[in-house]
Design a protein around this motif. Structure first.
Motif, PDB file in Angstrom:
ATOM      1  N   ALA A 167       8.220  14.304  12.897  1.00 27.81           N
ATOM      2  CA  ALA A 167       6.772  14.832  13.010  1.00 27.81           C
ATOM      3  C   ALA A 167       5.708  13.759  13.238  1.00 27.81           C
ATOM      4  O   ALA A 167       6.017  12.877  12.777  1.00 27.81           O
ATOM      5  CB  ALA A 167       6.442  15.895  11.959  1.00 27.81           C
ATOM      6  N   ARG A 168       4.749  13.932  14.123  1.00 25.22           N
ATOM      7  CA  ARG A 168       3.712  13.164  14.293  1.00 25.22           C
ATOM      8  C   ARG A 168       2.880  12.729  13.046  1.00 25.22           C
ATOM      9  O   ARG A 168       2.454  11.583  12.927  1.00 25.22           O
ATOM     10  CB  ARG A 168       2.742  13.459  15.363  1.00 25.22           C
ATOM     11  N   LYS A 169       2.811  13.780  12.166  1.00 24.51           N
ATOM     12  CA  LYS A 169       2.015  13.396  10.892  1.00 24.51           C
ATOM     13  C   LYS A 169       2.883  12.071  10.242  1.00 24.51           C
ATOM     14  O   LYS A 169       2.398  11.432   9.533  1.00 24.51           O
ATOM     15  CB  LYS A 169       1.993  14.567  10.229  1.00 24.51           C
ATOM     16  N   ASP A 170       4.150  12.550  10.084  1.00 23.01           N
ATOM     17  CA  ASP A 170       5.062  11.503   9.431  1.00 23.01           C
ATOM     18  C   ASP A 170       5.207  10.220  10.181  1.00 23.01           C
ATOM     19  O   ASP A 170       5.078   9.261   9.534  1.00 23.01           O
ATOM     20  CB  ASP A 170       6.541  12.021   9.421  1.00 23.01           C
ATOM     21  N   TRP A 171       4.824  10.221  11.531  1.00 24.51           N
ATOM     22  CA  TRP A 171       4.871   8.870  12.142  1.00 24.51           C
ATOM     23  C   TRP A 171       3.687   8.100  11.876  1.00 24.51           C
ATOM     24  O   TRP A 171       3.686   6.778  11.606  1.00 24.51           O
ATOM     25  CB  TRP A 171       4.786   8.978  13.867  1.00 24.51           C
ATOM     26  N   MET A 172       2.476   9.019  11.653  1.00 24.38           N
ATOM     27  CA  MET A 172       1.463   8.216  11.062  1.00 24.38           C
ATOM     28  C   MET A 172       1.405   7.743   9.829  1.00 24.38           C
ATOM     29  O   MET A 172       1.019   6.545   9.434  1.00 24.38           O
ATOM     30  CB  MET A 172       0.085   9.200  11.321  1.00 24.38           C
ATOM     31  N   ILE A 173       2.009   8.337   8.926  1.00 23.84           N
ATOM     32  CA  ILE A 173       2.335   7.981   7.602  1.00 23.84           C
ATOM     33  C   ILE A 173       3.269   6.704   7.590  1.00 23.84           C
ATOM     34  O   ILE A 173       3.045   5.452   6.915  1.00 23.84           O
ATOM     35  CB  ILE A 173       3.173   8.983   6.500  1.00 23.84           C
ATOM     36  N   ILE A 174       4.238   6.620   8.330  1.00 25.61           N
ATOM     37  CA  ILE A 174       5.246   5.482   8.657  1.00 25.61           C
ATOM     38  C   ILE A 174       4.435   4.320   8.939  1.00 25.61           C
ATOM     39  O   ILE A 174       4.699   3.236   8.543  1.00 25.61           O
ATOM     40  CB  ILE A 174       6.408   5.858   9.458  1.00 25.61           C
ATOM     41  N   ALA A 175       3.729   4.560  10.260  1.00 26.07           N
ATOM     42  CA  ALA A 175       2.786   3.398  10.563  1.00 26.07           C
ATOM     43  C   ALA A 175       1.718   2.762   9.508  1.00 26.07           C
ATOM     44  O   ALA A 175       1.697   1.471   9.632  1.00 26.07           O
ATOM     45  CB  ALA A 175       1.859   3.908  11.747  1.00 26.07           C
ATOM     46  N   THR A 222       1.031  -1.797   5.589  1.00 26.48           N
ATOM     47  CA  THR A 222       1.074  -2.138   4.459  1.00 26.48           C
ATOM     48  C   THR A 222       2.154  -3.318   4.157  1.00 26.48           C
ATOM     49  O   THR A 222       1.662  -4.088   3.291  1.00 26.48           O
ATOM     50  CB  THR A 222       0.985  -1.040   3.232  1.00 26.48           C
ATOM     51  N   GLU A 223       3.024  -3.081   4.352  1.00 24.59           N
ATOM     52  CA  GLU A 223       4.316  -3.780   4.382  1.00 24.59           C
ATOM     53  C   GLU A 223       4.360  -5.292   4.680  1.00 24.59           C
ATOM     54  O   GLU A 223       4.654  -6.065   4.417  1.00 24.59           O
ATOM     55  CB  GLU A 223       5.641  -3.356   4.668  1.00 24.59           C
ATOM     56  N   ILE A 224       3.442  -5.384   6.240  1.00 23.67           N
ATOM     57  CA  ILE A 224       3.041  -6.517   6.789  1.00 23.67           C
ATOM     58  C   ILE A 224       2.197  -7.345   5.749  1.00 23.67           C
ATOM     59  O   ILE A 224       2.460  -8.636   5.579  1.00 23.67           O
ATOM     60  CB  ILE A 224       2.617  -6.278   8.022  1.00 23.67           C
ATOM     61  N   LEU A 225       1.278  -6.919   5.324  1.00 24.62           N
ATOM     62  CA  LEU A 225       0.375  -7.485   4.346  1.00 24.62           C
ATOM     63  C   LEU A 225       1.003  -8.036   2.827  1.00 24.62           C
ATOM     64  O   LEU A 225       1.019  -9.075   2.637  1.00 24.62           O
ATOM     65  CB  LEU A 225      -0.817  -6.569   3.853  1.00 24.62           C
ATOM     66  N   LEU A 226       1.819  -6.658   2.388  1.00 26.27           N
ATOM     67  CA  LEU A 226       2.947  -7.336   1.592  1.00 26.27           C
ATOM     68  C   LEU A 226       3.928  -8.309   1.592  1.00 26.27           C
ATOM     69  O   LEU A 226       3.702  -9.140   0.690  1.00 26.27           O
ATOM     70  CB  LEU A 226       3.570  -5.959   1.054  1.00 26.27           C
ATOM     71  N   LEU A 270      -0.532  -3.741  -3.337  1.00 25.53           N
ATOM     72  CA  LEU A 270       0.088  -3.122  -2.059  1.00 25.53           C
ATOM     73  C   LEU A 270       1.318  -2.532  -2.163  1.00 25.53           C
ATOM     74  O   LEU A 270       1.363  -1.510  -1.341  1.00 25.53           O
ATOM     75  CB  LEU A 270       0.218  -4.434  -1.228  1.00 25.53           C
ATOM     76  N   VAL A 271       2.279  -2.897  -3.169  1.00 19.56           N
ATOM     77  CA  VAL A 271       3.305  -1.993  -3.338  1.00 19.56           C
ATOM     78  C   VAL A 271       3.047  -0.737  -3.919  1.00 19.56           C
ATOM     79  O   VAL A 271       3.731   0.250  -3.621  1.00 19.56           O
ATOM     80  CB  VAL A 271       4.127  -2.820  -4.423  1.00 19.56           C
ATOM     81  N   THR A 272       1.961  -0.638  -4.553  1.00 20.71           N
ATOM     82  CA  THR A 272       1.664   0.727  -5.057  1.00 20.71           C
ATOM     83  C   THR A 272       1.115   1.705  -4.003  1.00 20.71           C
ATOM     84  O   THR A 272       1.422   2.858  -3.993  1.00 20.71           O
ATOM     85  CB  THR A 272       0.330   0.473  -6.204  1.00 20.71           C
ATOM     86  N   VAL A 273       0.030   1.114  -3.203  1.00 21.51           N
ATOM     87  CA  VAL A 273      -0.149   1.952  -1.979  1.00 21.51           C
ATOM     88  C   VAL A 273       0.853   2.130  -1.243  1.00 21.51           C
ATOM     89  O   VAL A 273       1.076   3.231  -0.773  1.00 21.51           O
ATOM     90  CB  VAL A 273      -1.224   0.895  -1.248  1.00 21.51           C
ATOM     91  N   ARG A 274       1.819   1.258  -0.746  1.00 24.24           N
ATOM     92  CA  ARG A 274       2.956   1.534  -0.094  1.00 24.24           C
ATOM     93  C   ARG A 274       3.679   2.935  -0.756  1.00 24.24           C
ATOM     94  O   ARG A 274       4.314   3.687  -0.060  1.00 24.24           O
ATOM     95  CB  ARG A 274       3.954   0.409  -0.075  1.00 24.24           C
ATOM     96  N   ASP A 275       4.066   2.642  -1.998  1.00 23.40           N
ATOM     97  CA  ASP A 275       4.729   3.609  -2.646  1.00 23.40           C
ATOM     98  C   ASP A 275       3.998   5.062  -2.371  1.00 23.40           C
ATOM     99  O   ASP A 275       4.630   6.176  -2.691  1.00 23.40           O
ATOM    100  CB  ASP A 275       5.041   3.369  -4.110  1.00 23.40           C
ATOM    101  N   LEU A 276       2.899   4.855  -2.649  1.00 27.43           N
ATOM    102  CA  LEU A 276       1.956   6.247  -2.916  1.00 27.43           C
ATOM    103  C   LEU A 276       2.126   6.887  -1.292  1.00 27.43           C
ATOM    104  O   LEU A 276       2.193   8.097  -1.359  1.00 27.43           O
ATOM    105  CB  LEU A 276       0.557   5.841  -3.298  1.00 27.43           C
ATOM    106  N   VAL A 277       2.023   6.206  -0.488  1.00 28.51           N
ATOM    107  CA  VAL A 277       1.935   6.772   0.957  1.00 28.51           C
ATOM    108  C   VAL A 277       3.260   7.196   1.200  1.00 28.51           C
ATOM    109  O   VAL A 277       3.660   8.324   1.868  1.00 28.51           O
ATOM    110  CB  VAL A 277       1.431   5.739   1.998  1.00 28.51           C
TER     111      VAL A 277
END
Length: 288
Positions: free
Chosen positions: A64-72, A77-81, A159-166
């Motif tokens: 779903a589009r919503k999930d694609w936004m979350i994945i993006a 976040t993973e790039i910064l991490l 950043l790991v926290t943000v990633r896991d929360l997302v």
């Protein structure tokens, strides 16, 4: 073997693989520019995931589009991490950095209460506060041993926290391996573009072997961590993630000749103890 015991062993295997990945990357420090290193490693990981053809888990793009936004957002976040974590890894002891990251489960619990409005009792809130005090013992702010690399480690933890929360916001139907593939691809593209601004260097055979080895071990970490979610009670297996600190201590001692100071070890023990209590309390409340 009980399903919970199998889950515990899988969690320990996952932590061992992630630590071996970190160890191999740390051994390449200075030999290859960071952006070039991350581009090559992420490209290899991307290729390895494609080569499995879904054997490590479902792999499709009907999302779903919503999930694609979350994945993006997660991929960004993973790039910064990747940048902050590896910069810290190359400039501070492996065990110290790993100890800082052990507070992630506590930070996710706190963020879930603040951002997602999940119910967190006073006992777990107290455990979180004590756990963060343990982190202060590790990074020693204001002390002579504190430096910018410790700050990079703290940023990586956040950043790991943000990633896991997302990640928690993803629909249950979204395949984990698809998320992993997209993340690896995003990191490869971002680091490839960033590497255009640096001078690439030739890679000798040993460094190439270390990079390939890190890609293989991180795939092992992904595989085992995914299998853990299908084996046993999560509240039982989750505390075994702290074995990553044991692996990091062993790798630091035998590979790099590093051993954390007393305050770092005390801080790490506090973080592990409060994190384990938090998992135990969650299991009690869920009736486990």
């Amino acid at each position: 073997m009980s399903i919970n015991l199998a889950g515990a062993l899988l969690m320990m295997a996952s932590m061992a693989c992630f630590t071996l990945n970190d160890t191999m990357l740390k051994l390449t420090a200075g030999a290859v520019p960071l952006f070039q290193l991350l581009f090559i490693r992420s490209t290899i990981t991307f290729g390895l995931i494609l080569a499995t053809r879904g054997r490590l888990g479902a792999l499709h793009f009907d999302i779903a589009r919503k999930d694609w936004m979350i994945i993006a957002v997660r991929a960004g976040t993973e790039i910064l991490l990747a940048y902050f974590f590896l910069t810290a890894l190359f400039n501070m002891p492996l065990a110290n950095l790993t100890a800082i990251l052990q507070v992630v489960p506590l930070a996710v619990t706190l963020a879930s209460a603040v951002v997602l409005r999940e119910t967190v009792g006073w006992r777990r809130m107290l455990a979180i506060a004590v756990g963060f005090c343990g982190v202060l013992l590790i990074v020693k702010p204001g002390a002579e041993g504190f430096n910018v690399w410790s700050l990079y480690g703290v940023i990586a933890m956040l950043l790991v926290t943000v990633r896991d929360l997302v990640t928690r916001k993803l629909s249950p139907t979204v395949p984990s391996m698809t998320v992993t593939l997209v993340t690896a691809g995003a990191v490869a593209v971002a680091m490839g573009l960033a590497s255009l601004g640096v001078t690439w260097v030739a890679i000798d055979l040993l460094t190439a072997a270390l990079i390939v080895g890190s890609a293989v071990f991180i795939m092992g970490g992904y595989f085992f961590s995914i299998q853990v979610m299908r084996s046993g009670d999560v509240s039982f297996t989750a505390p075994f993630r702290y074995t990553g600190l044991i692996w990091a201590l062993l790798a630091g001692w035998f590979v790099f000749g590093e051993w954390p100071g007393v305050m770092t070890l005390i801080g790490a023990a506090i973080v592990v103890a409060t994190g384990t209590f938090s998992f135990y309390r969650e299991r009690q409340l869920s009736g486990g």
